[in-house]
Each structure stands twice: as structure tokens, then as C-alpha cells.
Design an enzyme around this catalytic site. Structure first.
Site, mmCIF file in Angstrom:
data_model
loop_
_atom_site.group_PDB
_atom_site.id
_atom_site.type_symbol
_atom_site.label_atom_id
_atom_site.label_comp_id
_atom_site.label_asym_id
_atom_site.label_seq_id
_atom_site.Cartn_x
_atom_site.Cartn_y
_atom_site.Cartn_z
ATOM 1 N N HIS A 164 79.431 55.481 48.191
ATOM 2 C CA HIS A 164 78.588 54.311 47.976
ATOM 3 C C HIS A 164 78.938 53.544 46.698
ATOM 4 C CE1 HIS A 164 74.379 52.916 49.549
ATOM 5 N NE2 HIS A 164 75.269 51.941 49.538
ATOM 6 N N ASP A 201 70.755 55.284 43.300
ATOM 7 C CA ASP A 201 72.104 54.873 42.875
ATOM 8 C C ASP A 201 72.058 53.827 41.774
ATOM 9 O OD1 ASP A 201 73.001 56.614 44.782
ATOM 10 O OD2 ASP A 201 73.681 55.091 46.201
ATOM 11 N N ASP A 214 73.177 53.920 53.467
ATOM 12 C CA ASP A 214 73.766 55.238 53.228
ATOM 13 C C ASP A 214 73.195 56.181 54.286
ATOM 14 O OD1 ASP A 214 74.249 57.885 52.265
ATOM 15 O OD2 ASP A 214 74.369 57.154 50.209
#
Length: 358
Positions: free
Chosen positions: A135, A162, A282
């Protein structure tokens, strides 16, 4: 001419598959095989059957970037001595850590190239669909989308935020940091300001190309359930909209998606027009029982239908301008689990590109 459900795309509607077999943002082998498995599972034909003109010229190869970095380093040893199987622990002279950040120059170079490719497709009125890969690639995909569609909002579907910075990350794995780079958060700026390039004059300072293109009000998270303490503070301090699995349980996925869309459209620079949307998905957002073959699975995730509903509803807006499908890792489970995860990945892409149940 545009389709009613593809307001920002030119006719005939064209999807450009950007295959990114890249694993440099995290330590586990195999995630670079994800896009290869997705294409081999028939994704191109599946999208053609939905009426799309599909462009796919093969997967992007990043070995040339690695060797360019190695050859440009005055202190580099033979690149052949480096191992491709462990992308975070291999010691090399041409891409040493900055602090604890692993592979910073490689990740930066690859994401910069991805940004150019995605932007090029989007500016031609095509829909870039990026298949990862880890990612960290979203630094490139979202930069590319926002270069072509500056007013776009991002829906980030993930178990993880993230959004760690160089100051908060405990692992140094950059796949846990792309949102912070896209926002230009201070934790990264300070780390790279302190980077003493004079000690290694032949080495480039990575991520200098990234502009803080993503406003905190231009992203919404769905599916969070494994968020680091430093990330929780970042989300709160910046007022970032996030729907955890608690919210999905409380409101239902339909209501959550509507609230996410309403939030993004409320921040639209032109309230009389639909806001373009980049969907970054994701697969670890899904429960491991649904998508087991991924690098950082977390129980208690989205069901098969919840994940697909998100994709279906985004397509119904007519505003989709960019799609990522990330973190399918075929090396981590048995053959049955791998096939299951790859099949789910293909199904999510089809749902985001218009496949319906009836």
C-alpha cells in the site's frame, strides 16, 4: 460523451490496468506477486465482459529503478549481493535506512513513477486501476489522481490507517505511512530535515517530489480496527474522518458509505458538481475468513458483502476516477486460500467498475 455512471471518463469507457508487482514498503515476500495472480485469474477478460475497453501492456518492472539507484551510489557494492526476497531487512549501501525507514529511496522512486503513469491515464479520460503490491504505492496512485483531478476525495478502505510518520512508526515499513506523506505531516518533514545528506553525498533525499496534495478533509477511512496509538493522535489532531468497524457494526455499511460520501461532498470546492473519488482498497479491510492471503490480516473485518457494497456504491455515484486494489499476497497461505483471496480481489474490482447482482 460520457456514461451516466462514469461522469469523468471519456467514451468509450476505458480502464487502464497499472500492474505494480512491488513489495518494497513492507518486509514479507510475495505481495509483488499479487497483481500477476489477479491478471492471470482473468481480470482483463472479466472487465471486457462488463463493457470496458481494457488497456494492459504488462506489469511495470522496477528492477531498473533499483539498479539505477545502486549504480548512482558511489559507495554501493554489487547489487547482485542484495536479496529480493526480504525487502526490509536486507542491508545495502545504495538505499540505507533513514532513521528506521526501510528502502526509502526505492519506495520514493517507484511511487514517483506510478504517479506519472496514473496521472497520464487519468488526464486522457481513462480510469486507472492499480493492482498492488503493497500500500505504499498509494503515494503514487493518489498523487497521480490529484494531479489530474485536483478536487478529488479519497475513500480509504483498510484495517489500518497507514498514516504513521517517521516520528511515530515503530516498524519503519513505509506501507504504513503513505497518507502522512500525501498530507505533508510534520513528523516526516522533521525527519528528512534532520537527514544529514553530507554524510552520503551520492545518495538522494527521497520523497522530495511528493507535494502535500491531500487535505485532511479530503479523505475518509472505512473499516479501521488496528490503529497505532500515534496514528490515533494524528487522526484526532487533524480532524480526519474515520469509520471504524465499530461504526460499521453500529450503523450498517449502507449508512457508513452514505455518511462518507456526504462528508466528502460537503468539502467539495464546487458544490454544484459531483466530486471525483479515488477508492483505495486494501484487501486486509476484509475479514481474514474472506481474504486470508494478505500480509497483515486482522480479525473482525468487513464481510464479503460489506466490502462489495462499498465498491458498488462508489460506482453508482458516477464519480470514480481512480481505483487501487492492494496487499494481495499469494505466498502466505495454502492454494485454496490464495485462490479465494485472488477471486475476491477480482470481484471487488468488478464491483467497483459496474458489476451488479441483478
Amino acid at each position: 460523451m460520457t456514461s451516466e455512471l462514469a461522469q469523468f471518463l471519456k467514451f468509450p469507457k476505458t480502464v487502464s490496468i497499472v500492474g505494480c508487482p512491488f513489495s518494497g514498503g513492507q518486509p514479507k515476500i510475495g505481495v509483488d506477486e499479487g497483481p500477476i495472480h489477479l491478471v492471470e485469474a482473468g481480470l482483463v477478460n472479466q472487465l471486457q465482459e462488463l463493457g470496458w475497453n481494457v488497456k494492459f501492456d504488462g506489469h511495470h518492472q522496477f528492477e531498473d529503478i533499483k539498479y539505477t539507484l545502486s549504480s548512482s551510489s558511489a559507495t554501493a557494492s554489487s547489487p547482485a549481493a542484495d536479496t529480493d526476497n526480504d525487502t526490509s531487512t536486507t542491508s545495502n549501501h545504495w538505499d540505507p535506512p533513514i532513521g528506521i525507514l526501510k528502502n526509502p529511496r526505492l519506495v520514493s522512486r517507484v511511487c514517483e513513477e506510478v504517479a506519472k503513469v496514473v496521472s497520464g491515464h487519468a488526464k486522457k479520460g481513462e480510469l486507472p486501476v492499480t493492482l498492488g503490491g503493497d500500500h505504499s504505492l498509494a503515494m503514487g496512485t493518489i498523487s497521480g489522481t490529484l494531479d489530474a483531478h485536483p478536487s478529488a476525495g479519497v475513500i480509504w478502505v483498510d484495517a489500518h490507517a497507514d498514516i504513521n510518520t517517521a516520528a511515530t512508526t515503530e516498524s519503519g515499513n513505509i506501507h504504513g505511512m503513505p497518507v502522512s506523506f500525501l498530507m505533508g505531516l510534520d513528523g516526516n518533514h522533521q525527519a528528512f530535515s534532520n537527514y544529514n545528506k553530507s554524510n552520503s553525498p551520492s545518495l538522494e533525499t527521497p520523497f522530495a517530489w511528493i507535494k502535500p496534495v491531500l487535505k485532511p478533509s479530503s479523505i475518509v477511512y472505512i473499516g479501521l480496527r488496528d490503529v497505532d496509538s500515534g496514528e490515533k493522535k494524528i487522526l484526532k489532531d487533524n480532524g480526519i474522518k474515520a469509520f471504524s468497524m465499530h461504526d460499521v457494526d453500529r450503523y450498517g455499511i449502507g449508512k457508513v458509505v452514505e455518511m462518507a460520501l456526504d462528508y466528502l461532498n460537503a468539502d467539495n470546492t464546487n458544490p454544484d458538481e459531483v466530486r471525483p473519488i479515488h477508492l483505495s482498497f486494501d484487501v486486509d479491510a476484509l475479514d481474514p475468513s474472506v481474504a486470508p492471503s494478505t500480509g497483515t490480516p486482522v480479525r473482525g473485518g468487513l464481510t464479503f458483502r460489506e466490502g462489495h457494497y462499498i465498491c458498488e456504491r462508489i460506482w453508482e455515484t458516477g464519480a470514480l476516477v481512480g481505483l487501487d486494489l492492494m496487499e494481495v499476497n499469494p505466498s502466505l497461505e495454502d492454494d485454496v486460500s490464495v485462490k479465494q483471496t485472488v477471486a475476491v480481489g477480482c470481484s471487488l474490482v468488478r464491483a467497483a467498475l459496474g458489476e451488479t447482482l441483478l
